[in-house]
Design a protein around this motif. Structure first.
Motif, PDB file in Angstrom:
ATOM      1  N   LEU A  62       1.135  -8.948  -8.945  1.00 44.41           N
ATOM      2  CA  LEU A  62       2.228  -7.984  -8.821  1.00 44.41           C
ATOM      3  C   LEU A  62       1.961  -6.851  -9.809  1.00 44.41           C
ATOM      4  N   VAL A  63       1.830  -5.641  -9.296  1.00 46.02           N
ATOM      5  CA  VAL A  63       1.534  -4.496 -10.154  1.00 46.02           C
ATOM      6  C   VAL A  63       2.858  -3.877 -10.598  1.00 46.02           C
ATOM      7  N   PHE A  64       3.190  -4.099 -11.851  1.00 39.38           N
ATOM      8  CA  PHE A  64       4.450  -3.592 -12.394  1.00 39.38           C
ATOM      9  C   PHE A  64       4.377  -3.650 -13.912  1.00 39.38           C
ATOM     10  N   GLY A  65       4.977  -2.666 -14.568  1.00 30.67           N
ATOM     11  CA  GLY A  65       5.009  -2.662 -16.021  1.00 30.67           C
ATOM     12  C   GLY A  65       5.829  -1.489 -16.513  1.00 30.67           C
ATOM     13  N   PRO A  66       5.823  -1.275 -17.832  1.00 29.75           N
ATOM     14  CA  PRO A  66       6.669  -0.216 -18.406  1.00 29.75           C
ATOM     15  C   PRO A  66       6.409   1.165 -17.806  1.00 29.75           C
ATOM     16  N   TRP A  67       5.148   1.441 -17.447  1.00 30.46           N
ATOM     17  CA  TRP A  67       4.856   2.764 -16.893  1.00 30.46           C
ATOM     18  C   TRP A  67       5.535   2.984 -15.544  1.00 30.46           C
ATOM     19  N   SER A  68       5.790   1.886 -14.815  1.00 29.08           N
ATOM     20  CA  SER A  68       6.313   2.030 -13.447  1.00 29.08           C
ATOM     21  C   SER A  68       7.594   2.854 -13.427  1.00 29.08           C
ATOM     22  N   ASP A 178      -7.031 -12.106  -4.042  1.00 29.73           N
ATOM     23  CA  ASP A 178      -7.151 -11.632  -2.661  1.00 29.73           C
ATOM     24  C   ASP A 178      -6.149 -10.521  -2.380  1.00 29.73           C
ATOM     25  N   HIS A 179      -4.930 -10.711  -2.908  1.00 24.63           N
ATOM     26  CA  HIS A 179      -3.840  -9.801  -2.561  1.00 24.63           C
ATOM     27  C   HIS A 179      -3.211  -9.218  -3.821  1.00 24.63           C
ATOM     28  N   ALA A 180      -2.863  -7.935  -3.748  1.00 24.74           N
ATOM     29  CA  ALA A 180      -2.074  -7.320  -4.808  1.00 24.74           C
ATOM     30  C   ALA A 180      -0.953  -6.521  -4.163  1.00 24.74           C
ATOM     31  N   VAL A 181       0.211  -6.544  -4.802  1.00 24.33           N
ATOM     32  CA  VAL A 181       1.375  -5.804  -4.302  1.00 24.33           C
ATOM     33  C   VAL A 181       1.826  -4.853  -5.406  1.00 24.33           C
ATOM     34  N   HIS A 182       1.891  -3.560  -5.076  1.00 25.75           N
ATOM     35  CA  HIS A 182       2.265  -2.530  -6.057  1.00 25.75           C
ATOM     36  C   HIS A 182       3.508  -1.797  -5.555  1.00 25.75           C
ATOM     37  N   PRO A 183       4.694  -2.325  -5.892  1.00 27.80           N
ATOM     38  CA  PRO A 183       5.926  -1.732  -5.351  1.00 27.80           C
ATOM     39  C   PRO A 183       6.094  -0.259  -5.714  1.00 27.80           C
ATOM     40  N   GLY A 184       5.627   0.153  -6.893  1.00 29.32           N
ATOM     41  CA  GLY A 184       5.784   1.547  -7.301  1.00 29.32           C
ATOM     42  C   GLY A 184       4.772   2.481  -6.666  1.00 29.32           C
ATOM     43  N   GLY A 185       3.796   1.934  -5.947  1.00 27.88           N
ATOM     44  CA  GLY A 185       2.780   2.768  -5.309  1.00 27.88           C
ATOM     45  C   GLY A 185       3.223   3.227  -3.933  1.00 27.88           C
ATOM     46  N   THR A 300     -11.252  -4.299  16.232  1.00 33.05           N
ATOM     47  CA  THR A 300     -12.286  -3.382  16.687  1.00 33.05           C
ATOM     48  C   THR A 300     -12.967  -2.683  15.528  1.00 33.05           C
ATOM     49  N   PHE A 301     -12.175  -2.342  14.500  1.00 33.37           N
ATOM     50  CA  PHE A 301     -12.729  -1.604  13.364  1.00 33.37           C
ATOM     51  C   PHE A 301     -13.479  -2.536  12.412  1.00 33.37           C
ATOM     52  N   GLY A 302     -12.971  -3.758  12.232  1.00 32.51           N
ATOM     53  CA  GLY A 302     -13.642  -4.706  11.349  1.00 32.51           C
ATOM     54  C   GLY A 302     -13.676  -4.251   9.904  1.00 32.51           C
ATOM     55  N   PRO A 303     -12.511  -4.073   9.274  1.00 27.87           N
ATOM     56  CA  PRO A 303     -12.489  -3.569   7.893  1.00 27.87           C
ATOM     57  C   PRO A 303     -12.997  -4.616   6.901  1.00 27.87           C
ATOM     58  N   ASP A 304     -13.359  -4.143   5.709  1.00 27.20           N
ATOM     59  CA  ASP A 304     -13.677  -5.047   4.605  1.00 27.20           C
ATOM     60  C   ASP A 304     -12.465  -5.277   3.716  1.00 27.20           C
ATOM     61  N   VAL A 305     -11.505  -4.350   3.774  1.00 27.77           N
ATOM     62  CA  VAL A 305     -10.303  -4.458   2.948  1.00 27.77           C
ATOM     63  C   VAL A 305      -9.176  -3.717   3.669  1.00 27.77           C
ATOM     64  N   VAL A 306      -7.948  -4.203   3.482  1.00 22.81           N
ATOM     65  CA  VAL A 306      -6.775  -3.582   4.095  1.00 22.81           C
ATOM     66  C   VAL A 306      -5.881  -3.029   2.988  1.00 22.81           C
ATOM     67  N   VAL A 307      -5.444  -1.785   3.148  1.00 17.63           N
ATOM     68  CA  VAL A 307      -4.440  -1.187   2.266  1.00 17.63           C
ATOM     69  C   VAL A 307      -3.237  -0.859   3.143  1.00 17.63           C
ATOM     70  N   SER A 308      -2.041  -1.273   2.720  1.00 16.27           N
ATOM     71  CA  SER A 308      -0.862  -0.978   3.536  1.00 16.27           C
ATOM     72  C   SER A 308       0.248  -0.412   2.673  1.00 16.27           C
ATOM     73  N   GLN A 309       1.052   0.453   3.287  1.00 18.67           N
ATOM     74  CA  GLN A 309       2.148   1.123   2.600  1.00 18.67           C
ATOM     75  C   GLN A 309       3.439   0.657   3.252  1.00 18.67           C
ATOM     76  N   TRP A 349      -6.466  -7.510   0.469  1.00 19.11           N
ATOM     77  CA  TRP A 349      -5.260  -6.771   0.885  1.00 19.11           C
ATOM     78  C   TRP A 349      -4.522  -6.206  -0.319  1.00 19.11           C
ATOM     79  N   LEU A 350      -4.351  -4.893  -0.323  1.00 20.20           N
ATOM     80  CA  LEU A 350      -3.487  -4.223  -1.295  1.00 20.20           C
ATOM     81  C   LEU A 350      -2.281  -3.671  -0.551  1.00 20.20           C
ATOM     82  N   ALA A 351      -1.085  -4.120  -0.940  1.00 21.08           N
ATOM     83  CA  ALA A 351       0.155  -3.612  -0.344  1.00 21.08           C
ATOM     84  C   ALA A 351       0.873  -2.765  -1.381  1.00 21.08           C
ATOM     85  N   THR A 352       1.340  -1.596  -0.968  1.00 19.97           N
ATOM     86  CA  THR A 352       2.137  -0.769  -1.868  1.00 19.97           C
ATOM     87  C   THR A 352       3.547  -0.636  -1.312  1.00 19.97           C
TER      88      THR A 352
END
Ligand code: ZN
Ligand code: ZN
Length: 656
Positions: A62-68, A178-185, A300-309, A349-352
């Motif tokens: 979980l990506v979160f801290g004072p800077w968020s 494998d997965h990171a979630v960055h709510p402030g992103g 069809t695309f066959g990604p190596d990594v997924v980023v989602s917003q 997977w990176l989710a923002t």
């Protein structure tokens, strides 16, 4: 990777993502859900991933801290850092309630200029710094009174949002998680040279750039109600980044872009897709459109990594937009993206977060859903009572009360579907069907429509045996069912390496004895393509396959089927190291002229028909397709209708 941008000047009245022409409904109170109504609650089929008991390979971050909370555009601004209070608290509360352990947290730190310059102009970064010290200058580079006002410390706070997403991607690339979630992103509107729509630095685009520098191919999925224009523009010319955005149509909402005809150009043609939704589209239309397009696009695309917003502003109660999506559908979408990351991207997977202006009733629940998917935890139905008690007062003070009792919403967010919503939902599915024709190769579409093989991870439990186990380079390894069917013998075919043997007709028994080279035919995973072709050969749809084989490996392939009266050419491809020797033309001629008598043939070629890994320029692809078809006796013309309007290079061809 970069594109030039123009800086527009604009008068400085606040406009908060103004809707243009659309009637805006006032925020509605959430429906109260009487206990006896439980059975009426909308429960879409769960994807099998977030089952209790399935443990991720490595705990998500979980990506979160004072800077968020320092990214603060000022009192009264809709993108309020107050959302972190109830949002992060709910993530922790539902994790504990679902039996999850302590959460691994990664605090964001400001990204250095060297990283920001991966996508942003040096001059723009200097402008942001100047506003950071002197937040009262005149309007410049998108910063000023209005959507994206200056504030003291603006540069560092914005660079920290970017740094959070970049560090999260770095952790994924290192295999720390494998997965990171960055709510402030999820600040997806920022452009290379200007701020836009509450966004200063484009953290999703920067995280994608980080993955691209490591040579990985990236699928970006944008669920925010606003078009993900910054990410699309920044990676527009890169065929290694595929962006798919579902949003309220640009005809009625900021930023006014994101139409079906925005498809990318040159070698990157076919790596930009948009699903614009009419105002009033509900959870059925929104989720249905996403499910129609996303799994097959990913396969069809066959990604190596997924980023989602995961912007939460598509919700029915959001004050800045006009869709009627529910947290239920947002949860299903998050689990779908998660499942796709496991099946097609080795789990990376990176989710923002993103937009979302009902900071107490909606945003925390949307974030919780994304986090629970990443943590492989079953979503609880009822929100923890202690969480509701802690935040009830503040929610009341800001006019976003009462807090809901449930993680998921009542069906249709408790709103009565009316005629205009039905029309919007129907339109959503029509739009998705059109985008599918532009985005998904004919072979993969036929496989889905005729039941040979499905890219949809929700319907395919066979792909889940490997979940939670180390998958290695999973992007190139199918974790699904085996590639042989029971009861079919596999006679060997041998040819000395380098000598190509053309088989006019390949049956299932022959097929299972052959390997398939990469980049011959869709989907991207050769194992997936092998399964697809085998299922097609054992179907009742008169499938015919011709193959060029070298040393037991298929290096060229043609597939056709005749599910109705006419025979459809579904796929034609040759492995990269065997191209430019006339093999495709030879294969197609022999396939069409085979010993099957004269048949009427149809073929349709959109920009979906391409090598997803090493695509040629759009014009070159079109010229080759035309030459091959004409060489095999087809009459070739331009596609008409909505497909031709969106993709002027699309072809239709007939023979006999
Ligand atoms: Zn938004
Ligand atoms: Zn997972």
């Amino acid at each position: 990777m970069r594109m030039t941008s123009r800086t527009r000047t604009r008068s400085g009245t606040p406009r908060w993502y103004s809707t243009r022409g659309a009637r805006r409904s006032p925020p509605r109170s959430p429906p109260r859900l009487p206990g006896f109504a439980l059975g009426r609650r909308y429960r879409p089929a769960r994807c099998p991933s977030p089952r209790a008991g399935i443990v991720p390979r490595v705990e998500p971050i979980l990506v979160f801290g004072p800077w968020s909370e320092r990214y603060d555009l000022g009192p009264g601004h809709p993108l309020t850092p107050r959302r972190f209070g109830p949002g992060i608290d709910l993530i922790r509360a539902v994790t504990a309630a679902a039996g999850g352990g302590p959460i691994r947290e990664l605090p964001p730190e400001p990204a250095p200029d060297t990283e920001l310059r991966w996508v942003h102009d040096a001059g723009y970064i200097e402008v942001v710094r100047r506003f950071s010290d002197q937040p009262f200058g005149s309007w410049e580079a998108g910063i000023g009174p209005g959507d994206t006002p200056a504030f003291p410390g603006m540069h560092d706070a914005s660079a920290a949002v970017a740094g959070g997403s970049i560090r999260a991607m770095a952790a994924i690339l290192r295999g720390d998680t494998d997965h990171a979630v960055h709510p402030g992103g999820g600040l997806h509107h920022a452009m290379p040279g200007r701020a836009s729509g509450f966004c200063v630095y484009d953290d999703p685009a920067l995280a994608i750039a980080k993955a691209r520098l490591a040579g990985l191919r990236v699928l970006y999925v944008d669920l925010d109600v606003h078009h993900g224009d910054g990410v699309q523009a920044i990676h527009l010319d890169d065929p290694g980044v595929l962006t798919l955005s579902i949003h309220q149509s640009g005809r009625t909402l900021f930023p006014g872009t994101g139409f079906v005809g925005e498809l990318g150009a040159g070698t990157a043609a076919g790596t930009v897709f948009n699903l614009p939704m009419e105002p009033g589209t509900g959870e059925r239309g929104w989720l249905g459109a996403l499910r129609t397009v996303l799994p097959e696009v990913a396969a069809t695309f066959g990604p190596d990594v997924v980023v989602s917003q995961h912007g939460a502003d598509a919700h029915a109660w959001d004050p800045l937009a006009n869709l009627r999506v529910t947290t239920t559908a947002m949860g299903a979408a998050a689990r779908l993206v998660h499942a796709i990351a496991h099946r097609w991207a080795g789990g990376r997977w990176l989710a923002t977060g993103g937009g979302g202006y009902d900071a107490y009733r909606v945003v925390p629940r949307a974030w919780a859903h994304a986090w629970l998917a990443a943590a492989h935890l079953e979503p609880p139905s009822r929100l923890p009572a202690a969480w509701r008690e802690r935040w009830a007062g503040e929610a009341e003070r800001y006019g976003q009360a009462p807090l809901p009792e449930w993680l998921d919403d009542e069906a249709n967010a408790g709103l009565r579907p009316d005629g205009s919503q039905d029309a919007a939902d129907r339109r959503a599915i029509e739009t998705a069907a059109l985008v599918r024709e532009l985005a998904v190769p004919a072979l993969v579409r036929a496989a889905g429509d005729l039941g040979w093989w499905r890219a949809s991870v929700e319907l395919d439990a066979g792909g889940w045996s490997g979940l939670g186990a180390p998958v290695g380079d999973g992007s190139r390894v199918a974790t699904g069912t085996g590639d042989t069917a029971p009861g079919i013998a596999a006679p060997g075919i041998t040819a000395p390496d380098g000598v190509i043997e053309v088989l006019d007709t390949v049956d299932a028994a022959t097929w299972v004895g052959l390997d398939l080279a990469s980049q011959v035919i869709a989907p991207a995973s050769p194992a997936g393509a092998q399964q697809l072709v085998l299922a097609a050969l054992t179907s009742p749809h008169a499938v015919r396959v011709s193959a060029a084989v070298a040393g037991g490996t298929v290096v060229g392939l043609v597939v056709s089927a005749a599910p109705g009266g006419r025979r459809l050419l579904l796929g034609l491809g040759v492995a990269p190291d065997r191209r430019r020797r006339g093999l495709a033309g030879e294969l197609l001629r022999r396939h069409v002229d085979g010993p099957h008598g004269v048949e009427p043939w149809d073929a349709a070629v959109t920009l979906a028909e391409r090598d997803a890994v090493e695509p040629l320029a759009r014009d070159t692809r079109g010229a080759i397709a035309r030459r091959l078809l004409e060489g095999a006796g087809f009459e070739v013309g331009r596609a008409g209708g909505p497909v031709g309007d969106a993709d002027p290079g699309a072809l239709v061809a007939h023979r006999g």
